[in-house]
Write a protein that holds these residues in place. Structure first.
Motif, PDB file in Angstrom:
ATOM      1  N   ASP A   5       0.947  -0.889   0.275  1.00  0.00           N
ATOM      2  CA  ASP A   5       0.084   0.109  -0.193  1.00  0.00           C
ATOM      3  C   ASP A   5       0.754   1.456   0.343  1.00  0.00           C
ATOM      4  N   TYR A   6       0.836   1.740  -1.072  1.00  0.00           N
ATOM      5  CA  TYR A   6       2.365   2.649  -1.610  1.00  0.00           C
ATOM      6  C   TYR A   6       2.295   4.432  -0.441  1.00  0.00           C
ATOM      7  N   ARG A  11       2.581   7.952   3.561  1.00  0.00           N
ATOM      8  CA  ARG A  11       2.106   8.321   5.364  1.00  0.00           C
ATOM      9  C   ARG A  11       2.838   7.798   6.941  1.00  0.00           C
ATOM     10  N   ARG A  12       3.460   6.585   6.792  1.00  0.00           N
ATOM     11  CA  ARG A  12       4.285   6.759   7.505  1.00  0.00           C
ATOM     12  C   ARG A  12       5.142   7.102   7.431  1.00  0.00           C
ATOM     13  N   ALA A  13       6.446   7.533   6.218  1.00  0.00           N
ATOM     14  CA  ALA A  13       7.593   8.045   6.084  1.00  0.00           C
ATOM     15  C   ALA A  13       7.307   8.886   6.970  1.00  0.00           C
ATOM     16  N   PHE A  17       9.135  11.544   9.363  1.00  0.00           N
ATOM     17  CA  PHE A  17      10.124  12.647   8.917  1.00  0.00           C
ATOM     18  C   PHE A  17       9.470  13.266  10.244  1.00  0.00           C
ATOM     19  N   ASP A  18       8.526  13.788  10.031  1.00  0.00           N
ATOM     20  CA  ASP A  18       8.065  15.479  10.766  1.00  0.00           C
ATOM     21  C   ASP A  18       6.183  15.174  11.105  1.00  0.00           C
ATOM     22  N   ASP A  19       6.102  14.540  12.097  1.00  0.00           N
ATOM     23  CA  ASP A  19       4.974  14.307  12.722  1.00  0.00           C
ATOM     24  C   ASP A  19       4.203  15.629  13.169  1.00  0.00           C
ATOM     25  N   GLY A  25      -3.438  15.474   1.914  1.00  0.00           N
ATOM     26  CA  GLY A  25      -3.977  14.631   0.082  1.00  0.00           C
ATOM     27  C   GLY A  25      -2.527  14.424  -0.531  1.00  0.00           C
ATOM     28  N   ILE A  26      -2.514  12.897  -0.893  1.00  0.00           N
ATOM     29  CA  ILE A  26      -1.183  12.324  -1.765  1.00  0.00           C
ATOM     30  C   ILE A  26      -1.241  11.825  -3.116  1.00  0.00           C
TER      31      ILE A  26
END
Length: 347
Positions: A5-6, A11-13, A17-19, A25-26
């Motif tokens: 699930d790209y 989203r995890r990446a 990195f910066d929560d 949107g993606i």
């Protein structure tokens, strides 16, 4: 095998990195001819970024390439100081997210957006060709000037060809026996020709982007390189590695949207015009000119035969690999003459 699930990986990446900044949107902006995935990410309270995601290859090689590219982006001299998109860093290091779960893995790197100006015509006029030849020479000079400031690369064209030969011998190569013999002969020929022009000792290595087409770079109003962010096929190698793709751009047919990699464009008068203009600014030597065909041979062996199923979607990969056996390799030594280029450059 379950597919990734790209969007969830992206989203995890980003969360790692910066929560602090929530994703709004993606959007998939991939070219959909390659197995690499590219996404534009929008946020509620910050400017958008781009993400490149890949499942293929070796994490260390992916990291190595992008560290070098980001160093290059930050060190290129004027007027190319803003030519390449810059990657996002965390605590002064390039940020790369490494996803791993069961038998699936992927890597993500983020980029700031880069401005795009004008696209060149799909079929260039003579004045465009001359200008482009001079401009690539200036850009290669700039890359050469900072090459000693960049980290060393572990991959070379020679190590990649040796890897292909090992793949054929160990059964990782899926071709038939006739195709295996053909590839082994071509690998041997590449290594012999590379050695003959003293590739390892006498030909300078600089950062090159290998795949150039009208769609992945833009120019200013006067035809100077303005920006580029698509560098799937980056490597540190001889500058002649870029020439085959520029021969396609300046070809009489014009920049191609259909993938076909015949060697013929390197013999067109239009490419010779391009090369003569390049040579005026950043002169080539005889060994480099003789290496142009071997750079083409390397591309067919490495990016079409060895890695084609990973760089291209399956239908493109099958088409290209069939053409490699039936068209590209048989015509390589028949349809190309280094002597013709040497005479044109008066070398």
């Amino acid at each position: 095998m379950q597919t990734l699930d790209y969007f969830q990986v992206i989203r995890r990446a980003w969360e790692e990195f910066d929560d602090r900044h929530e994703i709004k949107g993606i959007f998939d902006v991939s070219a959909h001819v390659s197995t690499n995935q590219v996404y534009k990410i929008s946020f509620y309270e910050r400017q958008p970024v781009f993400a490149k995601l890949t499942e293929y290859g070796n994490f260390e090689h992916f990291k190595e390439d992008h560290v070098i590219i980001n160093n290059l982006a930050n060190n290129l001299e004027a007027p190319y100081e803003n030519f390449l998109a810059r990657s996002l860093v965390k605590r002064n290091d390039l940020y790369i997210y490494r996803y791993f779960e069961q038998d699936k893995c992927a890597w993500v790197v983020f980029y700031n957006p880069i401005k795009i100006k004008y696209k060149m015509p799909r079929r260039l006029e003579d004045k465009n060709i001359r200008k482009l030849g001079r401009e690539l020479a200036r850009f290669h000079k700039a890359c050469s000037n900072v090459s000693n400031q960049l980290p060393n690369a572990s991959k070379t064209v020679v190590t990649d060809i040796h890897r292909l030969m090992r793949n054929v011998d160990t059964g990782k190569f899926c071709g038939n026996e006739q195709q295996k013999d053909l590839i082994k002969r071509q690998c041997d020929l590449f290594l012999y020709r590379a050695d003959k022009v003293n590739y390892s000792t006498e030909i300078a290595t600089i950062p090159v982007f290998v795949d150039w087409n009208i769609g992945n770079f833009s120019v200013s109003g006067d035809g100077k390189f303005y920006s580029r962010w698509d560098y799937d096929w980056f490597r540190e190698s001889s500058r002649v590695m870029d020439f085959y793709f520029f021969s396609r751009v300046v070809s009489d047919v014009g920049d191609r949207t259909v993938f076909s990699y015949k060697i013929d464009t390197l013999m067109e008068d239009r490419f010779i015009m391009f090369l003569k203009e390049y040579h005026r600014i950043f002169p080539l030597n005889e060994s480099e000119v003789r290496l142009i065909k071997e750079a083409y041979r390397f591309f067919i062996l490495n990016y079409v035969v060895k890695d084609g199923t990973h760089f291209f979607l399956p239908s493109y990969a099958r088409k290209l690999q069939k053409e490699a056996y039936d068209l590209y390799i048989p015509a390589m030594d028949v349809n190309y003459s280094a002597d013709k280029l040497l005479k044109a450059l008066k070398l």
